[in-house]
Design an enzyme around this catalytic site. Structure first.
Site, short mmCIF file in Angstrom:
data_model
loop_
_atom_site.label_atom_id
_atom_site.label_comp_id
_atom_site.label_asym_id
_atom_site.label_seq_id
_atom_site.Cartn_x
_atom_site.Cartn_y
_atom_site.Cartn_z
N GLU A 1 150.80 -13.56 69.11
CA GLU A 1 150.47 -14.81 68.42
C GLU A 1 151.01 -14.81 66.99
OE1 GLU A 1 146.67 -16.59 69.99
OE2 GLU A 1 146.25 -16.74 67.86
N HIS B 1 151.18 4.70 88.66
CA HIS B 1 151.32 4.42 90.09
C HIS B 1 151.50 2.92 90.32
CE1 HIS B 1 150.25 8.55 91.26
NE2 HIS B 1 149.66 8.52 90.09
N LYS C 1 145.90 -26.72 72.65
CA LYS C 1 144.55 -27.22 72.37
C LYS C 1 144.56 -28.75 72.32
CE LYS C 1 142.38 -23.53 69.55
NZ LYS C 1 141.79 -23.19 68.27
O1 PA5 Z 1 144.02 -15.77 66.19
C1 PA5 Z 1 143.64 -16.92 66.23
O2 PA5 Z 1 143.64 -17.64 65.24
C2 PA5 Z 1 143.14 -17.51 67.53
O3 PA5 Z 1 143.27 -16.62 68.59
C3 PA5 Z 1 141.67 -17.88 67.39
O4 PA5 Z 1 140.93 -16.72 67.14
C4 PA5 Z 1 141.16 -18.55 68.65
O5 PA5 Z 1 141.95 -19.68 68.94
C5 PA5 Z 1 139.70 -18.99 68.47
O6 PA5 Z 1 139.58 -19.78 67.34
P1 PA5 Z 1 138.19 -20.06 66.65
O7 PA5 Z 1 137.64 -18.78 66.13
O8 PA5 Z 1 138.48 -21.03 65.57
O9 PA5 Z 1 137.29 -20.63 67.71
#
Ligand code: PA5
Length: 463
Positions: A290, A319, A433
Protein backbone atom coordinates in the site's frame (compact mmCIF):
# COMPACT_ATOMS: atom_id res chain seq x y z
CA UNK A 1 19.10 -5.88 24.30
CA UNK A 2 18.80 -8.61 21.65
CA UNK A 3 19.47 -6.75 18.37
CA UNK A 4 17.85 -8.26 15.31
CA UNK A 5 20.00 -8.05 12.21
CA UNK A 6 20.14 -8.49 8.46
CA UNK A 7 22.40 -10.88 6.60
CA UNK A 8 22.34 -9.97 2.89
CA UNK A 9 25.34 -11.98 1.68
CA UNK A 10 23.11 -13.93 -0.69
CA UNK A 11 21.68 -10.78 -2.27
CA UNK A 12 25.12 -9.75 -3.53
CA UNK A 13 26.57 -10.21 -7.00
CA UNK A 14 29.51 -12.09 -5.46
CA UNK A 15 27.17 -14.93 -4.46
CA UNK A 16 24.27 -14.94 -6.96
CA UNK A 17 25.97 -13.28 -9.94
CA UNK A 18 25.84 -9.78 -11.43
CA UNK A 19 22.52 -10.26 -13.19
CA UNK A 20 20.74 -11.09 -9.96
CA UNK A 21 22.74 -9.65 -7.07
CA UNK A 22 23.61 -6.12 -5.97
CA UNK A 23 27.24 -5.10 -6.38
CA UNK A 24 29.01 -3.14 -3.61
CA UNK A 25 29.23 -0.23 -6.10
CA UNK A 26 25.47 -0.25 -6.72
CA UNK A 27 24.79 -0.20 -3.00
CA UNK A 28 27.36 2.51 -2.30
CA UNK A 29 26.01 4.55 -5.22
CA UNK A 30 22.66 4.86 -3.45
CA UNK A 31 24.15 6.18 -0.20
CA UNK A 32 23.89 9.92 -1.09
CA UNK A 33 20.25 9.54 -2.18
CA UNK A 34 19.44 7.59 0.98
CA UNK A 35 21.08 10.21 3.15
CA UNK A 36 18.95 12.86 1.44
CA UNK A 37 15.89 10.64 1.93
CA UNK A 38 16.71 10.22 5.61
CA UNK A 39 17.00 13.98 6.05
CA UNK A 40 13.71 14.53 4.24
CA UNK A 41 11.97 12.01 6.50
CA UNK A 42 13.53 13.34 9.69
CA UNK A 43 12.48 16.88 8.74
CA UNK A 44 8.88 15.63 8.83
CA UNK A 45 9.20 13.81 12.20
CA UNK A 46 7.47 16.55 14.15
CA UNK A 47 5.20 17.53 11.22
CA UNK A 48 3.18 14.93 9.31
CA UNK A 49 5.27 11.80 10.08
CA UNK A 50 4.47 11.59 13.77
CA UNK A 51 4.61 7.78 13.69
CA UNK A 52 8.38 8.15 13.91
CA UNK A 53 8.01 9.26 17.54
CA UNK A 54 5.53 6.60 18.63
CA UNK A 55 8.21 4.65 20.57
CA UNK A 56 8.47 7.56 23.01
CA UNK A 57 4.79 8.08 24.01
CA UNK A 58 5.13 7.28 27.72
CA UNK A 59 1.85 9.00 28.75
CA UNK A 60 -0.13 6.96 26.23
CA UNK A 61 1.63 3.81 27.38
CA UNK A 62 0.63 4.49 30.98
CA UNK A 63 -3.00 5.22 30.13
CA UNK A 64 -3.26 2.03 28.05
CA UNK A 65 -1.82 -0.02 30.89
CA UNK A 66 -4.18 1.61 33.40
CA UNK A 67 -7.18 0.84 31.21
CA UNK A 68 -6.05 -2.77 30.63
CA UNK A 69 -5.65 -3.23 34.38
CA UNK A 70 -9.07 -1.71 35.09
CA UNK A 71 -10.86 -4.27 32.90
CA UNK A 72 -8.66 -7.25 33.73
CA UNK A 73 -10.63 -10.45 34.23
CA UNK A 74 -13.92 -8.90 33.07
CA UNK A 75 -14.05 -10.26 29.51
CA UNK A 76 -13.58 -13.66 27.93
CA UNK A 77 -12.92 -12.16 24.51
CA UNK A 78 -11.39 -9.04 23.05
CA UNK A 79 -12.82 -8.44 19.58
CA UNK A 80 -11.07 -6.02 17.23
CA UNK A 81 -13.41 -4.39 14.72
CA UNK A 82 -11.02 -2.87 12.20
CA UNK A 83 -9.42 -3.57 8.85
CA UNK A 84 -6.10 -3.02 7.04
CA UNK A 85 -3.74 -0.99 9.20
CA UNK A 86 -6.37 -1.09 11.94
CA UNK A 87 -6.19 -4.88 12.22
CA UNK A 88 -3.10 -6.52 10.70
CA UNK A 89 -0.68 -5.33 13.38
CA UNK A 90 -3.01 -6.44 16.17
CA UNK A 91 -3.11 -9.96 14.78
CA UNK A 92 0.63 -10.05 14.06
CA UNK A 93 1.55 -9.05 17.60
CA UNK A 94 -0.86 -11.52 19.13
CA UNK A 95 0.18 -14.52 17.07
CA UNK A 96 3.88 -13.75 17.47
CA UNK A 97 3.83 -13.19 21.20
CA UNK A 98 1.05 -15.42 22.52
CA UNK A 99 0.57 -19.15 22.27
CA UNK A 100 -0.60 -20.51 18.89
CA UNK A 101 -3.29 -22.29 20.95
CA UNK A 102 -4.29 -19.16 22.87
CA UNK A 103 -7.87 -19.11 21.60
CA UNK A 104 -8.37 -22.74 22.62
CA UNK A 105 -6.56 -22.51 25.95
CA UNK A 106 -6.29 -18.88 27.09
CA UNK A 107 -4.27 -18.51 30.32
CA UNK A 108 -6.45 -17.84 33.39
CA UNK A 109 -7.78 -14.27 33.40
CA UNK A 110 -6.47 -13.49 29.91
CA UNK A 111 -9.05 -12.96 27.15
CA UNK A 112 -9.01 -14.55 23.71
CA UNK A 113 -8.50 -12.25 20.72
CA UNK A 114 -10.63 -12.16 17.59
CA UNK A 115 -9.69 -9.76 14.81
CA UNK A 116 -12.75 -9.52 12.58
CA UNK A 117 -11.19 -7.79 9.59
CA UNK A 118 -13.83 -8.81 7.07
CA UNK A 119 -17.53 -8.38 6.43
CA UNK A 120 -17.94 -11.84 4.93
CA UNK A 121 -21.41 -12.68 6.28
CA UNK A 122 -20.43 -16.31 6.83
CA UNK A 123 -17.66 -15.29 9.20
CA UNK A 124 -19.48 -12.55 11.07
CA UNK A 125 -22.71 -14.56 11.03
CA UNK A 126 -20.95 -17.54 12.58
CA UNK A 127 -19.41 -15.30 15.22
CA UNK A 128 -22.85 -13.87 16.02
CA UNK A 129 -24.33 -17.37 16.23
CA UNK A 130 -21.66 -18.80 18.52
CA UNK A 131 -20.08 -16.10 20.65
CA UNK A 132 -21.84 -14.48 23.61
CA UNK A 133 -21.37 -10.75 23.03
CA UNK A 134 -21.95 -10.02 26.71
CA UNK A 135 -18.58 -11.69 27.39
CA UNK A 136 -16.77 -9.57 24.80
CA UNK A 137 -14.97 -6.26 24.83
CA UNK A 138 -15.19 -4.70 21.36
CA UNK A 139 -12.29 -2.49 20.33
CA UNK A 140 -13.61 -0.46 17.39
CA UNK A 141 -10.58 0.84 15.50
CA UNK A 142 -10.88 3.31 12.65
CA UNK A 143 -8.71 6.33 12.11
CA UNK A 144 -11.06 7.83 9.55
CA UNK A 145 -14.16 6.69 11.40
CA UNK A 146 -15.88 6.11 8.09
CA UNK A 147 -14.65 2.75 6.81
CA UNK A 148 -17.75 0.85 5.69
CA UNK A 149 -16.56 -2.55 6.93
CA UNK A 150 -15.69 -1.39 10.43
CA UNK A 151 -18.67 0.89 10.79
CA UNK A 152 -21.14 -1.79 9.70
CA UNK A 153 -19.66 -4.13 12.30
CA UNK A 154 -19.89 -1.39 14.92
CA UNK A 155 -23.59 -0.91 14.11
CA UNK A 156 -24.28 -4.65 14.29
CA UNK A 157 -22.49 -5.36 17.57
CA UNK A 158 -23.62 -2.13 19.26
CA UNK A 159 -27.26 -2.92 18.54
CA UNK A 160 -26.84 -6.46 19.86
CA UNK A 161 -25.14 -5.24 23.03
CA UNK A 162 -27.92 -2.73 23.67
CA UNK A 163 -30.54 -5.43 23.17
CA UNK A 164 -28.77 -7.81 25.55
CA UNK A 165 -27.46 -5.38 28.18
CA UNK A 166 -29.42 -2.16 27.86
CA UNK A 167 -28.34 1.33 26.87
CA UNK A 168 -26.28 2.06 29.98
CA UNK A 169 -24.36 -1.22 30.39
CA UNK A 170 -23.53 -1.75 26.71
CA UNK A 171 -21.02 1.10 26.96
CA UNK A 172 -18.70 -0.94 29.16
CA UNK A 173 -18.27 -3.38 26.25
CA UNK A 174 -17.05 -0.88 23.67
CA UNK A 175 -13.73 0.92 23.56
CA UNK A 176 -12.95 3.04 20.52
CA UNK A 177 -9.63 3.95 18.91
CA UNK A 178 -10.01 6.80 16.43
CA UNK A 179 -8.85 10.26 15.41
CA UNK A 180 -8.88 12.96 18.10
CA UNK A 181 -11.28 15.15 16.12
CA UNK A 182 -12.04 13.98 12.59
CA UNK A 183 -14.56 11.40 11.42
CA UNK A 184 -17.97 10.24 12.54
CA UNK A 185 -16.74 8.03 15.39
CA UNK A 186 -15.38 10.80 17.59
CA UNK A 187 -18.74 12.60 18.06
CA UNK A 188 -20.39 9.21 18.66
CA UNK A 189 -17.79 8.51 21.35
CA UNK A 190 -18.50 11.86 22.99
CA UNK A 191 -22.24 11.38 22.80
CA UNK A 192 -22.31 7.78 24.05
CA UNK A 193 -19.53 8.19 26.59
CA UNK A 194 -17.42 5.29 25.32
CA UNK A 195 -13.88 4.95 26.60
CA UNK A 196 -11.59 5.94 23.75
CA UNK A 197 -8.00 6.25 22.66
CA UNK A 198 -6.51 8.46 20.00
CA UNK A 199 -4.82 7.67 16.70
CA UNK A 200 -2.49 10.69 16.70
CA UNK A 201 -2.18 13.07 13.78
CA UNK A 202 0.58 12.09 11.38
CA UNK A 203 0.06 8.36 11.99
CA UNK A 204 -1.43 6.62 8.93
CA UNK A 205 -3.17 3.25 9.21
CA UNK A 206 -0.30 1.00 8.16
CA UNK A 207 2.17 2.97 10.30
CA UNK A 208 -0.05 2.81 13.39
CA UNK A 209 0.79 -0.54 14.99
CA UNK A 210 2.85 1.16 17.72
CA UNK A 211 0.03 3.61 18.52
CA UNK A 212 -3.11 2.69 20.55
CA UNK A 213 -4.30 0.97 17.35
CA UNK A 214 -1.98 -1.99 17.95
CA UNK A 215 -1.10 -1.41 21.60
CA UNK A 216 -4.54 -1.58 23.20
CA UNK A 217 -5.45 -5.13 22.24
CA UNK A 218 -1.87 -6.14 23.03
CA UNK A 219 -2.06 -4.63 26.52
CA UNK A 220 -5.41 -6.34 27.11
CA UNK A 221 -3.78 -9.67 26.27
CA UNK A 222 -0.84 -9.10 28.58
CA UNK A 223 1.82 -8.35 25.95
CA UNK A 224 4.67 -6.26 27.33
CA UNK A 225 3.95 -3.12 25.32
CA UNK A 226 6.64 -1.16 27.19
CA UNK A 227 9.24 -3.58 25.90
CA UNK A 228 7.72 -3.42 22.41
CA UNK A 229 8.16 0.36 22.36
CA UNK A 230 11.65 0.08 23.84
CA UNK A 231 12.62 -2.26 20.98
CA UNK A 232 11.23 0.24 18.47
CA UNK A 233 13.16 3.07 20.15
CA UNK A 234 16.39 1.06 19.93
CA UNK A 235 15.78 0.51 16.23
CA UNK A 236 15.06 4.22 15.79
CA UNK A 237 18.53 4.93 17.17
CA UNK A 238 20.08 2.52 14.64
CA UNK A 239 18.10 4.18 11.85
CA UNK A 240 19.65 7.56 12.72
CA UNK A 241 23.06 6.50 11.43
CA UNK A 242 24.02 8.20 8.18
CA UNK A 243 26.25 5.29 7.24
CA UNK A 244 24.52 2.68 5.11
CA UNK A 245 26.65 -0.09 6.65
CA UNK A 246 25.38 0.84 10.12
CA UNK A 247 21.79 1.62 9.21
CA UNK A 248 19.55 -1.44 8.65
CA UNK A 249 16.67 0.62 7.21
CA UNK A 250 18.92 2.20 4.58
CA UNK A 251 20.43 -1.14 3.60
CA UNK A 252 17.09 -2.92 3.34
CA UNK A 253 15.54 -0.06 1.34
CA UNK A 254 18.52 0.03 -1.01
CA UNK A 255 18.39 -3.73 -1.58
CA UNK A 256 14.65 -3.69 -2.27
CA UNK A 257 15.02 -0.87 -4.80
CA UNK A 258 18.01 -2.43 -6.56
CA UNK A 259 16.31 -5.81 -6.69
CA UNK A 260 13.28 -4.44 -8.47
CA UNK A 261 14.62 -1.55 -10.51
CA UNK A 262 17.97 -3.05 -11.57
CA UNK A 263 17.58 -6.83 -11.31
CA UNK A 264 13.97 -7.30 -12.44
CA UNK A 265 12.75 -8.85 -9.18
CA UNK A 266 9.21 -7.58 -9.20
CA UNK A 267 8.09 -9.87 -6.41
CA UNK A 268 9.20 -9.51 -2.79
CA UNK A 269 8.67 -12.71 -0.84
CA UNK A 270 8.73 -12.60 2.95
CA UNK A 271 9.43 -16.19 3.93
CA UNK A 272 8.61 -16.47 7.62
CA UNK A 273 10.53 -19.35 9.16
CA UNK A 274 8.46 -19.48 12.28
CA UNK A 275 4.78 -20.19 12.66
CA UNK A 276 4.71 -17.26 15.07
CA UNK A 277 6.05 -14.87 12.44
CA UNK A 278 3.56 -15.72 9.68
CA UNK A 279 1.25 -12.79 10.41
CA UNK A 280 4.19 -10.38 10.53
CA UNK A 281 4.66 -11.24 6.87
CA UNK A 282 1.00 -10.32 6.30
CA UNK A 283 1.47 -7.03 8.12
CA UNK A 284 4.54 -6.25 6.00
CA UNK A 285 2.69 -7.15 2.80
CA UNK A 286 0.25 -4.32 3.46
CA UNK A 287 2.98 -1.90 4.53
CA UNK A 288 5.00 -2.51 1.37
CA UNK A 289 2.13 -2.93 -1.08
CA UNK A 290 0.00 0.00 0.00
CA UNK A 291 2.95 2.33 0.55
CA UNK A 292 5.07 1.70 -2.55
CA UNK A 293 2.51 0.43 -5.07
CA UNK A 294 1.84 3.80 -6.69
CA UNK A 295 1.67 5.79 -9.90
CA UNK A 296 5.05 7.53 -10.14
CA UNK A 297 4.97 10.97 -11.73
CA UNK A 298 8.33 12.30 -10.59
CA UNK A 299 10.68 10.09 -12.64
CA UNK A 300 9.85 10.21 -16.37
CA UNK A 301 6.35 9.66 -17.82
CA UNK A 302 3.75 8.49 -15.30
CA UNK A 303 4.11 4.79 -14.64
CA UNK A 304 3.21 2.26 -11.95
CA UNK A 305 5.90 1.18 -9.49
CA UNK A 306 6.19 -1.14 -6.53
CA UNK A 307 7.14 -4.72 -5.76
CA UNK A 308 4.39 -7.29 -5.31
CA UNK A 309 4.56 -8.60 -1.75
CA UNK A 310 4.09 -12.32 -1.25
CA UNK A 311 3.94 -14.19 2.03
CA UNK A 312 5.34 -17.68 2.54
CA UNK A 313 5.71 -19.77 5.67
CA UNK A 314 8.56 -22.16 6.39
CA UNK A 315 8.62 -25.08 6.38
CA UNK A 316 5.00 -25.40 5.22
CA UNK A 317 5.53 -23.72 1.85
CA UNK A 318 8.62 -25.77 1.04
CA UNK A 319 6.05 -28.34 0.02
CA UNK A 320 4.00 -25.82 -1.92
CA UNK A 321 5.84 -22.81 -3.38
CA UNK A 322 9.55 -23.61 -3.21
CA UNK A 323 9.54 -25.55 -6.48
CA UNK A 324 8.42 -22.36 -8.22
CA UNK A 325 10.89 -20.26 -6.27
CA UNK A 326 13.91 -22.39 -7.18
CA UNK A 327 13.13 -23.28 -10.80
CA UNK A 328 10.44 -20.84 -11.96
CA UNK A 329 11.03 -17.30 -13.26
CA UNK A 330 13.91 -15.56 -11.49
CA UNK A 331 11.74 -12.54 -10.72
CA UNK A 332 11.68 -12.64 -6.91
CA UNK A 333 13.70 -11.37 -3.98
CA UNK A 334 13.39 -13.34 -0.75
CA UNK A 335 13.57 -12.20 2.85
CA UNK A 336 13.73 -15.10 5.26
CA UNK A 337 12.63 -14.30 8.82
CA UNK A 338 14.63 -16.61 11.06
CA UNK A 339 14.53 -17.34 14.78
CA UNK A 340 17.72 -18.02 16.75
CA UNK A 341 16.36 -19.66 19.89
CA UNK A 342 12.88 -21.13 20.03
CA UNK A 343 10.96 -21.21 23.31
CA UNK A 344 10.37 -24.95 23.09
CA UNK A 345 12.66 -27.91 22.58
CA UNK A 346 10.91 -30.98 21.16
CA UNK A 347 13.10 -34.11 21.04
CA UNK A 348 12.53 -36.74 18.36
CA UNK A 349 12.49 -40.31 19.74
CA UNK A 350 15.28 -42.61 18.53
CA UNK A 351 12.97 -45.40 17.40
CA UNK A 352 13.33 -47.58 14.26
CA UNK A 353 17.11 -47.09 14.32
CA UNK A 354 17.53 -49.95 11.85
CA UNK A 355 15.76 -47.87 9.13
CA UNK A 356 18.07 -45.36 7.42
CA UNK A 357 15.10 -43.19 6.42
CA UNK A 358 14.28 -42.60 10.12
CA UNK A 359 17.54 -43.26 12.01
CA UNK A 360 19.05 -39.81 11.27
CA UNK A 361 16.06 -38.11 12.96
CA UNK A 362 16.25 -40.05 16.23
CA UNK A 363 17.91 -38.22 19.11
CA UNK A 364 17.74 -34.86 17.33
CA UNK A 365 15.06 -32.25 18.04
CA UNK A 366 12.52 -30.37 15.92
CA UNK A 367 14.49 -27.13 16.23
CA UNK A 368 17.46 -28.77 14.52
CA UNK A 369 15.26 -30.14 11.75
CA UNK A 370 13.54 -26.77 11.33
CA UNK A 371 16.89 -24.99 11.05
CA UNK A 372 18.28 -27.58 8.63
CA UNK A 373 15.21 -27.18 6.41
CA UNK A 374 15.51 -23.40 6.48
CA UNK A 375 19.20 -23.56 5.58
CA UNK A 376 18.40 -26.16 2.92
CA UNK A 377 15.92 -23.76 1.31
CA UNK A 378 18.38 -20.89 1.47
CA UNK A 379 21.10 -23.02 -0.13
CA UNK A 380 18.72 -24.19 -2.87
CA UNK A 381 17.71 -20.59 -3.60
CA UNK A 382 21.29 -19.32 -3.60
CA UNK A 383 22.58 -22.19 -5.75
CA UNK A 384 19.88 -21.30 -8.29
CA UNK A 385 21.02 -17.63 -8.17
CA UNK A 386 17.83 -16.48 -6.48
CA UNK A 387 18.80 -13.47 -4.33
CA UNK A 388 17.80 -13.74 -0.71
CA UNK A 389 18.55 -12.26 2.67
CA UNK A 390 17.73 -13.12 6.29
CA UNK A 391 16.37 -11.11 9.16
CA UNK A 392 17.56 -12.84 12.31
CA UNK A 393 15.48 -12.67 15.50
CA UNK A 394 17.69 -13.93 18.36
CA UNK A 395 14.38 -14.71 20.13
CA UNK A 396 10.79 -13.77 19.42
CA UNK A 397 9.74 -11.37 22.16
CA UNK A 398 8.15 -7.94 22.48
CA UNK A 399 11.53 -6.20 22.22
CA UNK A 400 12.62 -7.91 18.99
CA UNK A 401 9.13 -7.45 17.52
CA UNK A 402 9.30 -3.72 18.27
CA UNK A 403 12.64 -3.55 16.47
CA UNK A 404 11.29 -5.35 13.41
CA UNK A 405 8.12 -3.26 13.09
CA UNK A 406 9.97 0.03 13.34
CA UNK A 407 12.74 -1.14 11.01
CA UNK A 408 10.30 -2.08 8.27
CA UNK A 409 8.34 1.18 8.66
CA UNK A 410 11.49 3.25 8.38
CA UNK A 411 12.73 1.20 5.41
CA UNK A 412 9.47 1.64 3.55
CA UNK A 413 9.56 5.39 4.19
CA UNK A 414 13.07 5.47 2.64
CA UNK A 415 11.91 3.30 -0.26
CA UNK A 416 9.21 5.87 -0.99
CA UNK A 417 11.92 8.46 -1.60
CA UNK A 418 13.96 6.08 -3.79
CA UNK A 419 10.94 5.14 -5.88
CA UNK A 420 9.89 8.81 -6.11
CA UNK A 421 6.38 8.30 -4.76
CA UNK A 422 4.32 9.32 -1.73
CA UNK A 423 4.56 6.33 0.61
CA UNK A 424 1.89 7.68 2.92
CA UNK A 425 -1.26 7.98 0.80
CA UNK A 426 -3.47 5.28 -0.70
CA UNK A 427 -5.52 6.68 -3.62
CA UNK A 428 -6.01 3.17 -5.03
CA UNK A 429 -7.74 2.05 -1.82
CA UNK A 430 -9.87 5.19 -1.81
CA UNK A 431 -11.04 4.44 -5.39
CA UNK A 432 -12.42 1.06 -4.29
CA UNK A 433 -14.02 2.58 -1.19
CA UNK A 434 -15.77 5.23 -3.30
CA UNK A 435 -17.15 2.62 -5.72
CA UNK A 436 -18.47 0.57 -2.77
CA UNK A 437 -20.13 3.66 -1.25
CA UNK A 438 -21.79 4.33 -4.62
CA UNK A 439 -23.04 0.73 -4.90
CA UNK A 440 -24.43 0.91 -1.35
CA UNK A 441 -26.29 4.16 -2.12
CA UNK A 442 -24.35 6.52 0.17
CA UNK A 443 -25.45 10.14 -0.13
CA UNK A 444 -23.10 12.19 -2.30
CA UNK A 445 -21.98 9.27 -4.48
CA UNK A 446 -24.96 9.21 -6.88
CA UNK A 447 -23.00 10.28 -9.98
CA UNK A 448 -20.45 7.54 -9.45
CA UNK A 449 -23.28 5.04 -9.00
CA UNK A 450 -24.75 6.06 -12.39
CA UNK A 451 -21.38 5.65 -14.12
CA UNK A 452 -20.93 2.19 -12.66
CA UNK A 453 -24.46 1.18 -13.59
CA UNK A 454 -23.97 2.34 -17.21
CA UNK A 455 -20.78 0.31 -17.48
CA UNK A 456 -22.42 -2.78 -16.05
CA UNK A 457 -25.12 -2.66 -18.72
CA UNK A 458 -22.55 -3.37 -21.45
CA UNK A 459 -22.02 -6.87 -22.85
CA UNK A 460 -20.65 -9.37 -20.31
CA UNK A 461 -18.21 -12.15 -21.15
CA UNK A 462 -19.14 -15.27 -19.22
CA UNK A 463 -18.75 -18.98 -19.62
O1 PA5 B 1 -3.10 1.89 5.86
C1 PA5 B 1 -4.18 2.42 5.71
O2 PA5 B 1 -4.32 3.64 5.74
C2 PA5 B 1 -5.41 1.58 5.48
O3 PA5 B 1 -5.12 0.23 5.39
C3 PA5 B 1 -6.38 1.77 6.64
O4 PA5 B 1 -5.78 1.33 7.83
C4 PA5 B 1 -7.67 1.01 6.40
O5 PA5 B 1 -8.24 1.40 5.17
C5 PA5 B 1 -8.67 1.27 7.53
O6 PA5 B 1 -8.87 2.63 7.68
P1 PA5 B 1 -9.50 3.25 8.99
O7 PA5 B 1 -8.60 2.99 10.14
O8 PA5 B 1 -9.65 4.70 8.69
O9 PA5 B 1 -10.83 2.58 9.18
Amino acid sequence: MDPIHLNYTHSLSSTVGEDHGASPEELAGLAPELQRAQQAIEARRTQDLRWLDLPYQSDVLQSLLRYAESVQGQFENVVVLGIGGSALGNRALHTALNSPLHELYPPPGVPRLFVLDNVDPDWIGEFLDRVDVTKCLFNVISKSGSTAETMSQFLIFRRLLIERLGEARHREHIVVTTDAKAGVLRPIVEQAGYTSFVVPDGVGGRFSVLSPVGLLSSALLGIDIGSLLAGAADMDQRCQSTSMEQNPAMTYAALQWIMQERKGKNIAVTFAYGHRLRDLADWYAQLLGESIGKRCTTKGPAHGVGPTPVRAVGVTDQHSQVQLYVEGPNDKWFTLLEIGTHDHKVPIPADFQDRDALAYLGGRDLGELFQAEREGTRIALSDANRPNCSIHFPRVNAHTLGQYLYWMEYSVALMGELYGIDAFDQPGVEAGKIAAYALMGRTGFGDRAKEIEARQQGPQSEV
